[in-house]
Motif scaffolding. Structure first.
Motif, PDB file in Angstrom:
ATOM      1  N   ASP A 145       2.131   3.044  -2.239  1.00 36.15           N
ATOM      2  CA  ASP A 145       2.138   3.727  -3.530  1.00 36.15           C
ATOM      3  C   ASP A 145       1.412   5.063  -3.384  1.00 36.15           C
ATOM      4  O   ASP A 145       0.280   5.114  -2.895  1.00 36.15           O
ATOM      5  CB  ASP A 145       1.441   2.857  -4.581  1.00 36.15           C
ATOM      6  CG  ASP A 145       1.363   3.542  -5.931  1.00 36.15           C
ATOM      7  OD1 ASP A 145       2.375   3.541  -6.649  1.00 36.15           O
ATOM      8  OD2 ASP A 145       0.288   4.097  -6.239  1.00 36.15           O
ATOM      9  N   LEU A 162      -9.681   0.062  -5.344  1.00 33.85           N
ATOM     10  CA  LEU A 162      -8.670   0.502  -6.300  1.00 33.85           C
ATOM     11  C   LEU A 162      -7.721  -0.609  -6.720  1.00 33.85           C
ATOM     12  O   LEU A 162      -7.142  -0.555  -7.809  1.00 33.85           O
ATOM     13  CB  LEU A 162      -7.851   1.649  -5.689  1.00 33.85           C
ATOM     14  CG  LEU A 162      -8.611   2.953  -5.416  1.00 33.85           C
ATOM     15  CD1 LEU A 162      -7.810   3.841  -4.470  1.00 33.85           C
ATOM     16  CD2 LEU A 162      -8.884   3.693  -6.721  1.00 33.85           C
ATOM     17  N   TYR A 163      -7.548  -1.599  -5.856  1.00 33.06           N
ATOM     18  CA  TYR A 163      -6.515  -2.607  -6.088  1.00 33.06           C
ATOM     19  C   TYR A 163      -6.823  -3.442  -7.329  1.00 33.06           C
ATOM     20  O   TYR A 163      -7.932  -3.909  -7.518  1.00 33.06           O
ATOM     21  CB  TYR A 163      -6.370  -3.520  -4.870  1.00 33.06           C
ATOM     22  CG  TYR A 163      -4.926  -3.783  -4.518  1.00 33.06           C
ATOM     23  CD1 TYR A 163      -4.237  -4.873  -5.053  1.00 33.06           C
ATOM     24  CD2 TYR A 163      -4.235  -2.913  -3.686  1.00 33.06           C
ATOM     25  CE1 TYR A 163      -2.912  -5.096  -4.748  1.00 33.06           C
ATOM     26  CE2 TYR A 163      -2.907  -3.125  -3.367  1.00 33.06           C
ATOM     27  CZ  TYR A 163      -2.244  -4.222  -3.904  1.00 33.06           C
ATOM     28  OH  TYR A 163      -0.923  -4.436  -3.601  1.00 33.06           O
ATOM     29  N   GLN A 210     -11.413   1.489   0.579  1.00 32.61           N
ATOM     30  CA  GLN A 210     -10.963   2.247  -0.592  1.00 32.61           C
ATOM     31  C   GLN A 210      -9.812   1.544  -1.307  1.00 32.61           C
ATOM     32  O   GLN A 210      -9.765   1.511  -2.546  1.00 32.61           O
ATOM     33  CB  GLN A 210     -10.546   3.663  -0.174  1.00 32.61           C
ATOM     34  CG  GLN A 210     -11.672   4.508   0.399  1.00 32.61           C
ATOM     35  CD  GLN A 210     -12.804   4.717  -0.594  1.00 32.61           C
ATOM     36  OE1 GLN A 210     -12.591   4.803  -1.805  1.00 32.61           O
ATOM     37  NE2 GLN A 210     -14.021   4.788  -0.082  1.00 32.61           N
ATOM     38  N   PHE A 211      -8.868   0.994  -0.551  1.00 31.10           N
ATOM     39  CA  PHE A 211      -7.772   0.238  -1.175  1.00 31.10           C
ATOM     40  C   PHE A 211      -8.330  -0.906  -2.021  1.00 31.10           C
ATOM     41  O   PHE A 211      -7.866  -1.162  -3.138  1.00 31.10           O
ATOM     42  CB  PHE A 211      -6.841  -0.340  -0.106  1.00 31.10           C
ATOM     43  CG  PHE A 211      -5.927   0.661   0.550  1.00 31.10           C
ATOM     44  CD1 PHE A 211      -5.502   1.794  -0.121  1.00 31.10           C
ATOM     45  CD2 PHE A 211      -5.477   0.459   1.849  1.00 31.10           C
ATOM     46  CE1 PHE A 211      -4.648   2.716   0.481  1.00 31.10           C
ATOM     47  CE2 PHE A 211      -4.625   1.365   2.465  1.00 31.10           C
ATOM     48  CZ  PHE A 211      -4.215   2.496   1.779  1.00 31.10           C
ATOM     49  N   ILE A 270       0.823  -1.221   0.000  1.00 25.83           N
ATOM     50  CA  ILE A 270       0.000   0.000   0.000  1.00 25.83           C
ATOM     51  C   ILE A 270       0.859   1.274   0.000  1.00 25.83           C
ATOM     52  O   ILE A 270       0.323   2.367   0.187  1.00 25.83           O
ATOM     53  CB  ILE A 270      -0.964   0.021   1.213  1.00 25.83           C
ATOM     54  CG1 ILE A 270      -0.273  -0.422   2.521  1.00 25.83           C
ATOM     55  CG2 ILE A 270      -2.154  -0.882   0.959  1.00 25.83           C
ATOM     56  CD1 ILE A 270       0.620   0.572   3.142  1.00 25.83           C
ATOM     57  N   LEU A 314      -2.027   5.317  -5.089  1.00 30.49           N
ATOM     58  CA  LEU A 314      -3.013   4.510  -4.361  1.00 30.49           C
ATOM     59  C   LEU A 314      -3.468   5.233  -3.099  1.00 30.49           C
ATOM     60  O   LEU A 314      -4.675   5.330  -2.821  1.00 30.49           O
ATOM     61  CB  LEU A 314      -2.412   3.151  -4.007  1.00 30.49           C
ATOM     62  CG  LEU A 314      -3.279   2.226  -3.142  1.00 30.49           C
ATOM     63  CD1 LEU A 314      -4.514   1.774  -3.913  1.00 30.49           C
ATOM     64  CD2 LEU A 314      -2.469   1.019  -2.663  1.00 30.49           C
ATOM     65  N   HIS A 366      -5.750   8.380  -4.028  1.00 33.42           N
ATOM     66  CA  HIS A 366      -7.116   8.093  -4.466  1.00 33.42           C
ATOM     67  C   HIS A 366      -7.927   7.354  -3.396  1.00 33.42           C
ATOM     68  O   HIS A 366      -9.164   7.376  -3.448  1.00 33.42           O
ATOM     69  CB  HIS A 366      -7.079   7.304  -5.776  1.00 33.42           C
ATOM     70  CG  HIS A 366      -6.588   8.108  -6.941  1.00 33.42           C
ATOM     71  ND1 HIS A 366      -7.318   9.132  -7.506  1.00 33.42           N
ATOM     72  CD2 HIS A 366      -5.412   8.054  -7.634  1.00 33.42           C
ATOM     73  CE1 HIS A 366      -6.634   9.669  -8.502  1.00 33.42           C
ATOM     74  NE2 HIS A 366      -5.472   9.032  -8.604  1.00 33.42           N
ATOM     75  N   ALA A 367      -7.255   6.726  -2.448  1.00 29.98           N
ATOM     76  CA  ALA A 367      -7.970   6.113  -1.323  1.00 29.98           C
ATOM     77  C   ALA A 367      -8.370   7.159  -0.292  1.00 29.98           C
ATOM     78  O   ALA A 367      -9.464   7.099   0.285  1.00 29.98           O
ATOM     79  CB  ALA A 367      -7.099   5.039  -0.678  1.00 29.98           C
ATOM     80  N   ILE A 385      -4.759   2.796 -11.740  1.00 32.14           N
ATOM     81  CA  ILE A 385      -4.908   3.954 -10.864  1.00 32.14           C
ATOM     82  C   ILE A 385      -4.385   5.191 -11.578  1.00 32.14           C
ATOM     83  O   ILE A 385      -3.240   5.201 -12.054  1.00 32.14           O
ATOM     84  CB  ILE A 385      -4.144   3.733  -9.542  1.00 32.14           C
ATOM     85  CG1 ILE A 385      -4.696   2.497  -8.823  1.00 32.14           C
ATOM     86  CG2 ILE A 385      -4.252   4.959  -8.641  1.00 32.14           C
ATOM     87  CD1 ILE A 385      -3.918   2.103  -7.595  1.00 32.14           C
TER      88      ILE A 385
END
Length: 481
Positions: free
Chosen positions: A63, A185-186, A181-182, A61, A66, A69-70, A190
């Motif tokens: 990044d 997106l994962y 949220q992660f 996590i 990431l 946006h989370a 992204i």
């Protein structure tokens, strides 16, 4: 518009005044509440530093895109996360001292949220890392957020807060929301971000922004009834005269120990609780309290006949439940502080007694009254509380134990990203309590304790270590009938 804040604002330019006035009108700025102000004083007088929750995920996590946006949808939905303190410059003779204001800031970039840890700190393990995290001091005011996130490693984040606009439940909730949220997106593409990308922009986001939630003491009544005052004064007298205590010493060194209770061990403890419930549900907190107070007694940490134990209580349970989501972030805390006779034997009868006592306190709202008493107009009177705290911070007595249990970090196991483990750490910088016990649980990682003790206490570091060992033996051993 007459606001005391304009008179004492550090930034006296017209732009700052108009900005604050507009945000007050929009519901995006307000005075701090009494409880928030109390923790604000602890910052202004350099008594409390910060608390941290460290959370490990099962996926990488670290990044920036990431994280950006989370975080963005969370900040837009909960404006208190984009709030800062409006600093005032107030002379000591001003009585009473007006509370500082809090306001939603104009812009938040990822760099405003992320705290860059030195590589030396990231390399630390165990208690050394916890000590380093609790030594972080975040800026108070100056359009700075009152919390940060720090990357420990590629799987692990730390939430850091100065406690002014947040409590431990806030940090727990943030990690739960980040998991959601992660997971969204994962595995997807992204969008990239630039150094100028805004997590939050008041000019464009304010139209859909909800109002700042009111401070907890404006939503629920912390003020104690007159019938509580004799009880409070008697309890305070016994704690100050007969319980173990010493002078507060802000800035003293702190010793740390940790205890890990695995998920399987925790499951067995909870099964024991169920088997001994009879007609009343027994929670984990009284079991922990009995185990700790017995450990102190049998290792001879203190030689007094009575001792005290402060239990932090989440005040959200007293809020109107139809609007409870808006208070998931914020300083919404309360506490009980009671003297107890020594627990000479770790027994189920003691666990049951403490369980009944805690439930009685919660049901009668006594956790609210303790903080409410400290902020009553009739008690505070025409005082500058900053001055009062400054005068007495080295004369205050430091008593036994503060216990804060954040409970279970909920995570949806069906999500791609899951929470593996958490640890919660804080201390009161040599003030108020000899011991600080902090607990947090995850379904995978089990129950983690961080126990800290002041370096200049009446007992040795070896005695502290002995008490922690006895505490763990109680927790995973057999409670007597």
């Amino acid at each position: 518009m007459e606001q005391p804040i304009f008179k004492y604002m550090v930034n006296q330019d017209e732009k700052s005044k108009k900005e604050l006035e507009l945000k007050i009108q929009n519901g995006h700025a307000r005075p701090m509440g009494h409880v928030e102000n109390l923790f604000g004083i602890y910052q202004r007088e350099k008594i409390y530093k910060s608390f941290s929750i460290i959370c490990k995920y099962n996926k990488v996590i670290n990044d920036e895109a990431l994280l950006f946006h989370a975080l963005r949808p969370i900040l837009v939905e909960y404006p208190l996360l984009s709030a800062a303190i409006v600093e005032q410059k107030i002379e000591d003779h001003v009585k009473p001292r007006p509370h500082d204001y809090t306001k939603v800031v104009d812009k938040v970039q990822l760099s405003d949220v992320m705290y860059e840890l030195d590589e030396e700190i990231k390399a630390l393990k165990g208690c050394e890392l916890l000590e380093a995290m609790n030594s972080i001091v975040l800026p108070y005011g100056d359009d700075q957020l009152t919390w940060r996130l720090a990357i420990i490693d590629e799987f692990t984040l730390a939430y850091i807060s100065n406690h002014v606009l947040a409590d431990g439940i806030t940090g727990k909730n943030l990690f739960q929301d980040l998991q959601i949220q992660f997971s969204k997106l994962y595995g997807s593409e992204i969008p990239p971000i630039s150094p100028k990308s805004l997590l939050f922009n008041y000019n464009t986001d304010s139209t859909n922004l909800t109002h700042l939630p009111d401070p907890s003491d404006s939503v629920i009544d912390y003020a104690p009834p007159y019938s509580f005052i004799p009880e409070y004064l008697l309890n305070r007298f016994i704690i100050s005269k007969f319980c173990p205590n010493s002078h507060a010493s802000p800035g003293v060194s702190i010793n740390y120990q940790t205890i890990h209770i695995s998920a399987s061990e925790l499951s067995r403890i909870k099964q024991d609780l169920i088997e001994h419930e009879q007609d009343k549900k027994i929670t984990l907190t009284p079991y922990i309290q009995a185990a700790w107070l017995n450990a102190l007694y049998k290792t001879g940490v203190y030689n007094s006949k009575v001792t005290n134990f402060l239990l932090a209580v989440d005040a959200r349970q007293y809020f109107p439940q139809e609007n409870i989501d808006q208070y998931k972030y914020g300083l919404n805390t309360s506490a009980t502080n009671k003297y107890f006779h020594n627990i000479k034997d770790f027994t189920w009868s003691w666990v049951g007694y403490l369980n009944d006592y805690i439930k009685w306190c919660v049901n009668t709202k006594r956790p609210l009254y303790l903080l409410g008493f400290l902020t009553l107009d009739k008690v505070v009177g025409n005082k500058n509380l900053d001055v009062e705290v400054r005068k007495t911070k080295h004369d205050k007595i430091r008593t036994n134990t503060l216990f804060s249990n954040l409970g279970v970090v909920e995570s949806n196991r069906k999500e791609v990203v899951d929470i593996e483990d958490c640890i919660f750490t804080q201390h009161f910088n040599g003030s108020f309590y000899d011991f600080s016990i902090n607990a947090i649980t995850t379904r995978k990682g089990g129950l983690n304790f961080v126990i800290s003790s002041t370096g200049n206490a009446s007992f040795s570091k070896a005695k502290f270590n002995e008490a922690v060992l006895a505490f763990k033996e109680n927790l995973i051993g057999e409670c007597c009938e």
